[in-house]
Scaffold this motif. Structure first.
Motif, short mmCIF file in Angstrom:
data_model
loop_
_atom_site.label_atom_id
_atom_site.label_comp_id
_atom_site.label_asym_id
_atom_site.label_seq_id
_atom_site.Cartn_x
_atom_site.Cartn_y
_atom_site.Cartn_z
N PHE A 287 24.19 -8.13 -28.90
CA PHE A 287 23.06 -7.26 -29.20
C PHE A 287 23.04 -6.06 -28.27
CE2 PHE A 287 18.62 -5.97 -28.71
CZ PHE A 287 18.29 -5.70 -30.04
N GLU A 288 23.34 -6.28 -27.01
CA GLU A 288 23.40 -5.15 -26.07
C GLU A 288 24.48 -4.15 -26.48
OE1 GLU A 288 23.97 -6.88 -22.27
OE2 GLU A 288 21.91 -7.65 -22.09
N GLN A 289 25.63 -4.69 -26.88
CA GLN A 289 26.70 -3.78 -27.32
C GLN A 289 26.30 -3.06 -28.61
OE1 GLN A 289 30.19 -6.19 -27.66
NE2 GLN A 289 30.40 -6.47 -25.42
N LEU A 290 25.65 -3.78 -29.53
CA LEU A 290 25.21 -3.16 -30.78
C LEU A 290 24.16 -2.09 -30.51
CD1 LEU A 290 25.43 -3.20 -33.87
CD2 LEU A 290 23.64 -4.96 -33.89
N LEU A 291 23.27 -2.34 -29.59
CA LEU A 291 22.28 -1.34 -29.23
C LEU A 291 22.93 -0.09 -28.66
CD1 LEU A 291 19.31 -0.53 -28.90
CD2 LEU A 291 19.33 -1.73 -26.68
N PHE A 292 23.94 -0.33 -27.88
CA PHE A 292 24.64 0.82 -27.32
C PHE A 292 25.28 1.65 -28.42
CE2 PHE A 292 28.58 2.63 -25.58
CZ PHE A 292 28.06 3.45 -24.59
N GLU A 293 25.91 0.99 -29.42
CA GLU A 293 26.52 1.70 -30.53
C GLU A 293 25.46 2.36 -31.42
OE1 GLU A 293 29.64 2.29 -30.94
OE2 GLU A 293 30.29 1.07 -29.21
N TYR A 294 24.34 1.68 -31.61
CA TYR A 294 23.26 2.25 -32.44
C TYR A 294 22.71 3.54 -31.83
CZ TYR A 294 18.92 2.59 -35.06
OH TYR A 294 17.88 3.05 -35.84
N ASN A 295 22.59 3.54 -30.53
CA ASN A 295 22.10 4.75 -29.87
C ASN A 295 23.07 5.91 -30.08
OD1 ASN A 295 19.78 3.51 -28.93
ND2 ASN A 295 20.79 2.79 -27.05
N LYS A 296 24.33 5.63 -30.19
CA LYS A 296 25.31 6.70 -30.40
C LYS A 296 25.32 7.16 -31.85
CE LYS A 296 28.92 4.71 -28.68
NZ LYS A 296 30.31 4.53 -28.21
N ALA A 297 25.23 6.25 -32.87
CA ALA A 297 25.28 6.61 -34.30
C ALA A 297 24.33 5.70 -35.05
CB ALA A 297 26.69 6.49 -34.84
N PRO A 298 23.07 6.06 -35.18
CA PRO A 298 22.09 5.16 -35.82
C PRO A 298 22.36 4.94 -37.29
CG PRO A 298 21.01 6.76 -34.43
CD PRO A 298 22.42 7.20 -34.51
N ALA A 299 22.69 5.99 -38.07
CA ALA A 299 22.88 5.85 -39.52
C ALA A 299 24.05 4.95 -39.83
CB ALA A 299 23.08 7.23 -40.13
N VAL A 300 25.14 5.20 -39.19
CA VAL A 300 26.34 4.37 -39.42
C VAL A 300 26.07 2.93 -39.03
CG1 VAL A 300 28.74 4.03 -38.82
CG2 VAL A 300 27.86 6.35 -39.13
N THR A 301 25.40 2.77 -37.97
CA THR A 301 25.15 1.40 -37.50
C THR A 301 24.22 0.66 -38.45
OG1 THR A 301 25.40 2.18 -35.22
CG2 THR A 301 24.34 0.05 -35.54
N ARG A 302 23.17 1.38 -38.98
CA ARG A 302 22.29 0.73 -39.93
C ARG A 302 23.02 0.32 -41.19
NH1 ARG A 302 18.46 4.69 -38.29
NH2 ARG A 302 19.02 6.00 -40.10
N GLU A 303 23.90 1.19 -41.69
CA GLU A 303 24.67 0.85 -42.89
C GLU A 303 25.58 -0.34 -42.63
OE1 GLU A 303 27.66 2.95 -46.17
OE2 GLU A 303 26.89 4.11 -44.44
N ARG A 304 26.17 -0.33 -41.47
CA ARG A 304 27.06 -1.46 -41.14
C ARG A 304 26.27 -2.76 -41.05
NH1 ARG A 304 31.95 -2.31 -38.49
NH2 ARG A 304 32.35 -4.55 -38.63
N LEU A 305 25.11 -2.69 -40.47
CA LEU A 305 24.27 -3.90 -40.37
C LEU A 305 23.84 -4.35 -41.76
CD1 LEU A 305 22.02 -3.00 -37.31
CD2 LEU A 305 23.88 -4.67 -37.39
N TYR A 306 23.49 -3.40 -42.64
CA TYR A 306 23.09 -3.76 -44.00
C TYR A 306 24.23 -4.45 -44.74
CZ TYR A 306 21.86 -3.26 -48.90
OH TYR A 306 21.61 -3.51 -50.23
N LEU A 307 25.43 -3.85 -44.65
CA LEU A 307 26.58 -4.45 -45.34
C LEU A 307 26.90 -5.84 -44.79
CD1 LEU A 307 28.90 -1.32 -45.66
CD2 LEU A 307 27.50 -2.40 -47.43
#
Length: 381
Positions: A287-307
């Protein structure tokens, strides 16, 4: 007719005629006796009735020496290795002699030899009362030896008879202080030990010179009238002991098994705890790593999480219901049939992420086409 009466011819019975009356000549009679005795030992005088002067000094010396030799020979005796000799001088104790060749004056000293190494045996048997007022029969054997020859020979008139009476007394005292169960079963060894100690104390007090080597309880039994009942009691005790042994064997088998199971549960619980802790730590790290990636690219990260969420949900479902936006129809997508149609190998295997992704793309394409078609129909109307 008497020899000194008239007409008796004055015949003197002591050695000849006498011319006058009077007592016999004793000196003459003694002289004749000495002459005869001297003739026997070689002391004869000259002929014609003349006699010697009695025994010669040499003959008398030989007689005395011979008597002394015979006396000395009668006083020699031997004491064997296993014996001791008790010496009485004129009926009074003098000394005790050990093995070897000895001499004591005969007629003055009395020698009594005793075997002090021989193990003797005495048996005793009788019926007696126990502590709980039951009658038992006890057979006892005593093995003993002489350890003091003087005491055995002089201090007690009949030491072996004293031993027999002391044995009966000690045995009855010990049995009378013990319950019937101990006398007849496991208490024999203790009874023998107690009897030996008490019997030795009695014999030492009597100064018999006897040492007890071993006391054995040969047999113990109840009276014949109650033998059958006693056999039933013994059988019940044996059954009790057998059941106890079986219970102990079962306990010895089940307790280690239960302990093993408990230890296994403890180990499994410990492993589960370690697994949960490690998984939680891993999820937190992810989760910490995912948060770090989300802060860098929120849209891409949300789509990836949805998929990823759709993939995880659809991987466990074979049917999907889709509500079409702007329409009244509910779209039903049988994923199981689509999977069967697209890949035969997926019948027996679990859906892989690639297959789920492909199915999701097909479903999304179909939904878009249907939405476009429905939109055009509404525009034409």
């Amino acid at each position: 007719m008497a020899w000194n009466e008239p007409g008796g011819n004055n015949q003197d019975p002591w050695g000849g005629k006498r011319g006058n009356d009077g007592p016999p000549d004793l000196d003459e009679a003694l002289k004749k006796f000495q002459e005869k005795l001297g003739g026997l030992f070689g002391g004869a005088g000259s002929g014609g009735g003349s006699q010697g002067g009695g025994l010669s000094s040499s003959a008398l010396g030989i007689i005395v020496v011979g008597l002394l030799v015979v006396y000395a020979l009668f006083g020699i005796y031997q004491v064997n290795e296993q014996e001791r000799a008790v010496i009485l001088r004129l009926g009074v104790y003098s000394q005790t002699k050990g093995p070897g060749l000895h001499w004591n004056p005969p007629l003055i000293d009395t020698v009594e030899k005793l075997n002090v190494t021989k193990v003797r045996s005495h048996s005793s048997r009788g019926e007696m009362l126990t502590e709980d007022l039951n009658i038992v029969k006890v057979d006892l054997s005593v093995q003993y030896r002489i350890n003091d020859a003087r005491a055995f020979a002089l201090m007690v008139r009949a030491p072996e008879e004293s031993l027999a009476q002391a044995t009966d007394s000690a045995l009855r005292h010990v049995v009378g202080s013990s319950p019937m169960h101990e006398v007849l079963t496991e208490g024999r060894e203790k009874i023998a030990f107690d009897v030996q100690a008490r019997l030795q104390a009695y014999l030492d007090a009597y100064t018999t010179g006897i040492e007890i080597s071993t006391v054995n309880v040969e047999d113990t039994a109840p009276p014949n009238e109650v033998q059958a009942a006693f056999d039933d009691v013994n059988k019940a005790r044996e059954d009790e002991e057998r059941l106890k042994n079986e219970a102990e064997a079962y306990a010895n088998g089940i307790i280690p098994e239960a302990r093993g199971k408990a230890q296994r549960v403890i180990e499994e619980a410990t492993a589960y705890r370690e697994q949960v802790i490690a998984k939680a730590e891993g999820e937190a790290k992810r989760f910490e790593q995912l948060l770090f990636e989300y802060n860098k690219a929120p849209a891409v990260t949300r789509e990836r999480l949805y998929l990823d969420a759709v993939q995880e949900v659809m991987a466990n479902s074979s049917k999907v219901m889709i509500d079409v936006e702007g329409g009244n129809n509910m779209l039903y997508v049988p994923l199981d049939k689509l999977v069967n149609a697209s890949a035969v190998s997926a019948r027996t295997q679990e859906l892989s992420p690639e297959i789920v992704r492909e199915i999701s793309e097909r479903v999304a394409d179909q939904i878009r086409r249907e939405n476009i078609t429905n939109t055009r129909r509404r525009e034409v109307r």
